[in-house]
Design a protein around this motif. Structure first.
Motif, PDB file in Angstrom:
ATOM      1  N   GLU A 165      13.974   4.845  10.281  1.00  0.00           N
ATOM      2  CA  GLU A 165      13.474   3.598  10.875  1.00  0.00           C
ATOM      3  C   GLU A 165      12.198   3.141  10.186  1.00  0.00           C
ATOM      4  O   GLU A 165      12.063   1.982   9.789  1.00  0.00           O
ATOM      5  CB  GLU A 165      13.221   3.797  12.367  1.00  0.00           C
ATOM      6  CG  GLU A 165      12.663   2.544  13.042  1.00  0.00           C
ATOM      7  CD  GLU A 165      12.377   2.758  14.516  1.00  0.00           C
ATOM      8  OE1 GLU A 165      11.795   1.842  15.124  1.00  0.00           O
ATOM      9  OE2 GLU A 165      12.726   3.832  15.049  1.00  0.00           O
ATOM     10  N   HIS A 166      11.226   4.055  10.057  1.00  0.00           N
ATOM     11  CA  HIS A 166       9.955   3.702   9.439  1.00  0.00           C
ATOM     12  C   HIS A 166      10.029   3.971   7.935  1.00  0.00           C
ATOM     13  O   HIS A 166       9.473   4.934   7.408  1.00  0.00           O
ATOM     14  CB  HIS A 166       8.814   4.496  10.080  1.00  0.00           C
ATOM     15  CG  HIS A 166       8.679   4.245  11.552  1.00  0.00           C
ATOM     16  ND1 HIS A 166       9.206   5.095  12.500  1.00  0.00           N
ATOM     17  CD2 HIS A 166       8.107   3.221  12.234  1.00  0.00           C
ATOM     18  CE1 HIS A 166       8.947   4.621  13.702  1.00  0.00           C
ATOM     19  NE2 HIS A 166       8.293   3.483  13.577  1.00  0.00           N
ATOM     20  N   THR A 167      10.721   3.090   7.246  1.00  0.00           N
ATOM     21  CA  THR A 167      10.927   3.228   5.807  1.00  0.00           C
ATOM     22  C   THR A 167       9.845   2.458   5.056  1.00  0.00           C
ATOM     23  O   THR A 167       9.041   1.732   5.646  1.00  0.00           O
ATOM     24  CB  THR A 167      12.302   2.693   5.413  1.00  0.00           C
ATOM     25  OG1 THR A 167      12.401   1.316   5.826  1.00  0.00           O
ATOM     26  CG2 THR A 167      13.406   3.493   6.090  1.00  0.00           C
ATOM     27  N   LEU A 168       9.846   2.621   3.733  1.00  0.00           N
ATOM     28  CA  LEU A 168       8.833   1.987   2.887  1.00  0.00           C
ATOM     29  C   LEU A 168       8.719   0.491   3.156  1.00  0.00           C
ATOM     30  O   LEU A 168       7.620  -0.048   3.297  1.00  0.00           O
ATOM     31  CB  LEU A 168       9.171   2.231   1.410  1.00  0.00           C
ATOM     32  CG  LEU A 168       8.283   1.518   0.379  1.00  0.00           C
ATOM     33  CD1 LEU A 168       6.855   2.027   0.452  1.00  0.00           C
ATOM     34  CD2 LEU A 168       8.855   1.711  -1.020  1.00  0.00           C
ATOM     35  N   ARG A 169       9.830  -0.192   3.270  1.00  0.00           N
ATOM     36  CA  ARG A 169       9.807  -1.647   3.440  1.00  0.00           C
ATOM     37  C   ARG A 169       9.299  -2.069   4.816  1.00  0.00           C
ATOM     38  O   ARG A 169       8.813  -3.185   4.974  1.00  0.00           O
ATOM     39  CB  ARG A 169      11.203  -2.227   3.210  1.00  0.00           C
ATOM     40  CG  ARG A 169      11.593  -2.279   1.740  1.00  0.00           C
ATOM     41  CD  ARG A 169      12.805  -3.154   1.497  1.00  0.00           C
ATOM     42  NE  ARG A 169      13.014  -3.389   0.081  1.00  0.00           N
ATOM     43  CZ  ARG A 169      12.438  -4.363  -0.611  1.00  0.00           C
ATOM     44  NH1 ARG A 169      11.605  -5.192  -0.001  1.00  0.00           N
ATOM     45  NH2 ARG A 169      12.674  -4.516  -1.892  1.00  0.00           N
ATOM     46  N   ARG A 170       9.406  -1.188   5.802  1.00  0.00           N
ATOM     47  CA  ARG A 170       9.085  -1.575   7.176  1.00  0.00           C
ATOM     48  C   ARG A 170       7.689  -1.164   7.633  1.00  0.00           C
ATOM     49  O   ARG A 170       7.315  -1.432   8.771  1.00  0.00           O
ATOM     50  CB  ARG A 170      10.124  -0.957   8.120  1.00  0.00           C
ATOM     51  CG  ARG A 170      11.538  -1.465   7.891  1.00  0.00           C
ATOM     52  CD  ARG A 170      12.524  -0.736   8.785  1.00  0.00           C
ATOM     53  NE  ARG A 170      13.893  -1.188   8.566  1.00  0.00           N
ATOM     54  CZ  ARG A 170      14.948  -0.637   9.130  1.00  0.00           C
ATOM     55  NH1 ARG A 170      14.797   0.388   9.955  1.00  0.00           N
ATOM     56  NH2 ARG A 170      16.160  -1.099   8.876  1.00  0.00           N
ATOM     57  N   ILE A 171       6.932  -0.509   6.777  1.00  0.00           N
ATOM     58  CA  ILE A 171       5.601  -0.033   7.166  1.00  0.00           C
ATOM     59  C   ILE A 171       4.541  -0.795   6.381  1.00  0.00           C
ATOM     60  O   ILE A 171       4.623  -0.914   5.158  1.00  0.00           O
ATOM     61  CB  ILE A 171       5.446   1.475   6.884  1.00  0.00           C
ATOM     62  CG1 ILE A 171       6.550   2.268   7.565  1.00  0.00           C
ATOM     63  CG2 ILE A 171       4.084   1.965   7.354  1.00  0.00           C
ATOM     64  CD1 ILE A 171       6.547   3.730   7.192  1.00  0.00           C
ATOM     65  N   VAL A 172       3.549  -1.314   7.081  1.00  0.00           N
ATOM     66  CA  VAL A 172       2.433  -1.994   6.412  1.00  0.00           C
ATOM     67  C   VAL A 172       1.798  -1.045   5.404  1.00  0.00           C
ATOM     68  O   VAL A 172       1.543   0.126   5.702  1.00  0.00           O
ATOM     69  CB  VAL A 172       1.375  -2.458   7.434  1.00  0.00           C
ATOM     70  CG1 VAL A 172       0.146  -3.018   6.713  1.00  0.00           C
ATOM     71  CG2 VAL A 172       1.966  -3.507   8.369  1.00  0.00           C
ATOM     72  N   LYS A 173       1.547  -1.526   4.200  1.00  0.00           N
ATOM     73  CA  LYS A 173       1.004  -0.702   3.126  1.00  0.00           C
ATOM     74  C   LYS A 173      -0.456  -1.039   2.916  1.00  0.00           C
ATOM     75  O   LYS A 173      -0.833  -2.189   2.701  1.00  0.00           O
ATOM     76  CB  LYS A 173       1.778  -0.979   1.832  1.00  0.00           C
ATOM     77  CG  LYS A 173       1.606   0.081   0.755  1.00  0.00           C
ATOM     78  CD  LYS A 173       2.555   1.228   0.977  1.00  0.00           C
ATOM     79  CE  LYS A 173       2.715   2.109  -0.262  1.00  0.00           C
ATOM     80  NZ  LYS A 173       1.536   2.883  -0.614  1.00  0.00           N
ATOM     81  N   VAL A 174      -1.306  -0.023   3.001  1.00  0.00           N
ATOM     82  CA  VAL A 174      -2.720  -0.198   2.692  1.00  0.00           C
ATOM     83  C   VAL A 174      -2.883  -0.183   1.174  1.00  0.00           C
ATOM     84  O   VAL A 174      -2.343   0.693   0.495  1.00  0.00           O
ATOM     85  CB  VAL A 174      -3.573   0.924   3.322  1.00  0.00           C
ATOM     86  CG1 VAL A 174      -5.031   0.804   2.867  1.00  0.00           C
ATOM     87  CG2 VAL A 174      -3.484   0.866   4.840  1.00  0.00           C
ATOM     88  N   VAL A 175      -3.587  -1.159   0.634  1.00  0.00           N
ATOM     89  CA  VAL A 175      -3.829  -1.213  -0.811  1.00  0.00           C
ATOM     90  C   VAL A 175      -5.308  -1.412  -1.071  1.00  0.00           C
ATOM     91  O   VAL A 175      -6.032  -1.974  -0.246  1.00  0.00           O
ATOM     92  CB  VAL A 175      -3.023  -2.342  -1.496  1.00  0.00           C
ATOM     93  CG1 VAL A 175      -1.531  -2.116  -1.344  1.00  0.00           C
ATOM     94  CG2 VAL A 175      -3.411  -3.704  -0.935  1.00  0.00           C
ATOM     95  N   SER A 176      -5.746  -0.951  -2.218  1.00  0.00           N
ATOM     96  CA  SER A 176      -7.143  -1.145  -2.619  1.00  0.00           C
ATOM     97  C   SER A 176      -7.211  -1.181  -4.134  1.00  0.00           C
ATOM     98  O   SER A 176      -6.303  -0.718  -4.824  1.00  0.00           O
ATOM     99  CB  SER A 176      -8.026  -0.011  -2.081  1.00  0.00           C
ATOM    100  OG  SER A 176      -7.653   1.231  -2.657  1.00  0.00           O
ATOM    101  N   GLY A 177      -8.301  -1.732  -4.648  1.00  0.00           N
ATOM    102  CA  GLY A 177      -8.510  -1.806  -6.090  1.00  0.00           C
ATOM    103  C   GLY A 177      -9.966  -1.619  -6.432  1.00  0.00           C
ATOM    104  O   GLY A 177     -10.839  -1.634  -5.552  1.00  0.00           O
ATOM    105  N   CYS A 178     -10.227  -1.442  -7.708  1.00  0.00           N
ATOM    106  CA  CYS A 178     -11.607  -1.208  -8.157  1.00  0.00           C
ATOM    107  C   CYS A 178     -12.414  -2.490  -8.244  1.00  0.00           C
ATOM    108  O   CYS A 178     -13.648  -2.445  -8.376  1.00  0.00           O
ATOM    109  CB  CYS A 178     -11.605  -0.486  -9.501  1.00  0.00           C
ATOM    110  SG  CYS A 178     -10.704  -1.354 -10.820  1.00  0.00           S
ATOM    111  N   ASP A 179     -11.744  -3.642  -8.179  1.00  0.00           N
ATOM    112  CA  ASP A 179     -12.426  -4.926  -8.145  1.00  0.00           C
ATOM    113  C   ASP A 179     -11.469  -5.954  -7.532  1.00  0.00           C
ATOM    114  O   ASP A 179     -10.327  -5.635  -7.193  1.00  0.00           O
ATOM    115  CB  ASP A 179     -12.898  -5.356  -9.549  1.00  0.00           C
ATOM    116  CG  ASP A 179     -11.776  -5.370 -10.585  1.00  0.00           C
ATOM    117  OD1 ASP A 179     -10.589  -5.528 -10.194  1.00  0.00           O
ATOM    118  OD2 ASP A 179     -12.067  -5.218 -11.783  1.00  0.00           O
ATOM    119  N   GLU A 180     -11.909  -7.183  -7.396  1.00  0.00           N
ATOM    120  CA  GLU A 180     -11.088  -8.210  -6.751  1.00  0.00           C
ATOM    121  C   GLU A 180      -9.815  -8.494  -7.529  1.00  0.00           C
ATOM    122  O   GLU A 180      -8.747  -8.698  -6.955  1.00  0.00           O
ATOM    123  CB  GLU A 180     -11.905  -9.504  -6.576  1.00  0.00           C
ATOM    124  CG  GLU A 180     -12.949  -9.439  -5.474  1.00  0.00           C
ATOM    125  CD  GLU A 180     -12.330  -9.181  -4.113  1.00  0.00           C
ATOM    126  OE1 GLU A 180     -11.255  -9.752  -3.815  1.00  0.00           O
ATOM    127  OE2 GLU A 180     -12.914  -8.393  -3.347  1.00  0.00           O
TER     128      GLU A 180
END
Length: 433
Positions: A165-180
């Protein structure tokens, strides 16, 4: 970079093709040109033949994917966007073991080019990406991160083995980067495969910290339930009945007692406490929870032995059947399975132990923990106790008649997850957490 990936002028690579990496690689390969890299040549060959070594995905998941599986750095060199999804275990002293992560950073560093992107998904303590991984890549690539030669981000994995049920497509993904710029690019890349959307963290360290407290919070809450179960046991109160009653309140958090294993909840908190201690702070609540959960296997085994003794069993001549050896239900994953602790403690009491599991590999269990599974046809009919340790689907339908068929008179049934608590047991001596 984003447009180049879409046009397949640039390739995306996933390093580490286990429970986390392979599903990510295959999802991206439905839209982009992907390189799946793993240092295990045997696993690579299986995936080339549309087989998931982890047993989570069927062959259909590989169909229609633009992906090349390899263990060659020469092939990996063709990528411009790298995702690192290797394990981050702990050692025998419960200290972070960064060898797989630093090994992956080394592999990436050897093929890194100006303008490339590297995103880490492995669970780490805050600061690890910038303090440990980037220097390795700089040294081996000859590039300078501070000058912007390459971009780095962090997007913590949220794969839950066995969960359809909680697969990759269905879960909000936290993302970050070293700059904008990198944050925007990384977010857009992940939005290609995450229908639930992405959450843009303000920094790499915030994203690292967010991941590690997800499992730390669960660990502490389960530890509380385990401690409560030990207290209620002394009061002859069934913990699950207490939780059902308390759960009728709208803001009661519904956790339950049990064995806490696997690669996440039983491991990740140690990464945070390690970093805290490095900074001069002892994380007392977190470590207390870890101690409670780590000791549950021995507690369950001792309770089983006590119950057998009360029923006149000669422990040294007793036989116990343990049903389930994986770290959770309906998966093949045996990583950090706390069922092994139950078995070891029983053996410390000289109990003869048989183990069955419909999903686990006997060879893998022997390699990891030193015991093998008992073949189904060799299951006995005179066990003095049965411990149902994992709630695999085939076990849900078992009834007292079944357990009576495999036990001696006056036997004990230990139901760790409380599967049978609503079913009256007339002949067996029943106990659950």
């Amino acid at each position: 970079m984003y447009d180049e990936l879409l046009r397949k002028e640039a390739k995306l690579a996933v390093i580490g093709l286990g429970y986390v990496g392979l599903p990510i690689a295959l999802e991206f390969a439905k839209q982009l040109s992907v390189i799946g890299f793993d240092i295990n040549a045997g696993r690579v060959e299986m995936m080339r033949n549309h087989q998931d070594p982890s047993g989570e995905l069927d062959s259909a998941a590989f169909e229609g994917c633009d992906i090349a599986f390899t263990d060659s750095l020469d092939v990996l060199r063709e990528a411009r966007f790298f995702i690192v999804a290797v394990p981050t275990p702990i050692d025998e002293h419960a200290q972070p073991d960064l060898k797989p992560l630093l090994g992956a950073s080394s592999s990436v560093g050897k093929v890194l080019k100006k303008g490339d992107y590297v995103v880490f998904e492995s669970t780490v303590y805050p600061g690890c990406t910038e303090e440990d991984c980037i220097p390795v890549m700089e040294r081996l690539s000859g590039l300078n991160f501070a000058n912007g030669d390459f971009k780095v981000g962090y997007s913590p994995e949220r794969i839950n083995p066995g969960d359809k049920e909680h697969t990759l497509r269905r879960i909000v993904k936290v993302v970050s980067g070293c700059d904008e710029e990198s944050l925007d690019t990384i977010a857009k890349v992940y939005e290609l495969v995450v229908d639930a959307g992405v959450h843009r963290a303000s920094s790499i360290r915030v994203a690292e910290a967010a991941k590690i407290i997800e499992n730390t919070q669960r660990d502490v809450n389960i530890a509380l339930m385990n401690e409560l179960s030990m207290i209620f046991d002394r009061m002859s109160i069934n913990t699950y009945e207490v939780l059902e009653a308390a759960g009728t309140k709208w803001n009661f958090l519904k956790f339950s007692p049990g064995l806490v294993g696997g690669h996440c909840i039983g491991v990740d908190p140690y990464y945070l406490t390690y970093k805290a201690k490095e900074l001069g702070y002892d994380a007392k609540v977190i470590l207390s929870g870890r101690t409670t959960n780590d000791n549950m296997g021995a507690y369950i085994a001792r309770k089983t032995v006590q119950m057998m003794i009360k029923r006149g069993k000669d422990v040294a001549k007793s036989r116990v059947l343990v049903m389930g050896a994986t770290f959770k239900e309906n998966v093949e994953d045996i990583r950090n399975s706390k069922v092994a602790d139950v078995i070891q403690e029983l053996k410390n009491f000289s109990v003869n132990v048989d183990i069955v599991d419909p999903h686990a590999s006997s060879d893998e269990l022997h390699h990891e923990y030193g015991f093998r599974l008992t073949a189904p046809e060799k299951v006995r009919t005179d066990y003095d106790a049965v411990i149902v340790a994992v709630s695999h689907k085939p076990y849900l339908e078992k009834d007292e008649a079944y357990f009576q068929s495999i036990t001696a008179d006056n036997a004990v049934l230990v139901d760790i997850k409380g599967l049978y608590r609503a079913r009256p047991m007339q002949e067996l001596h029943y106990w659950s957490l």
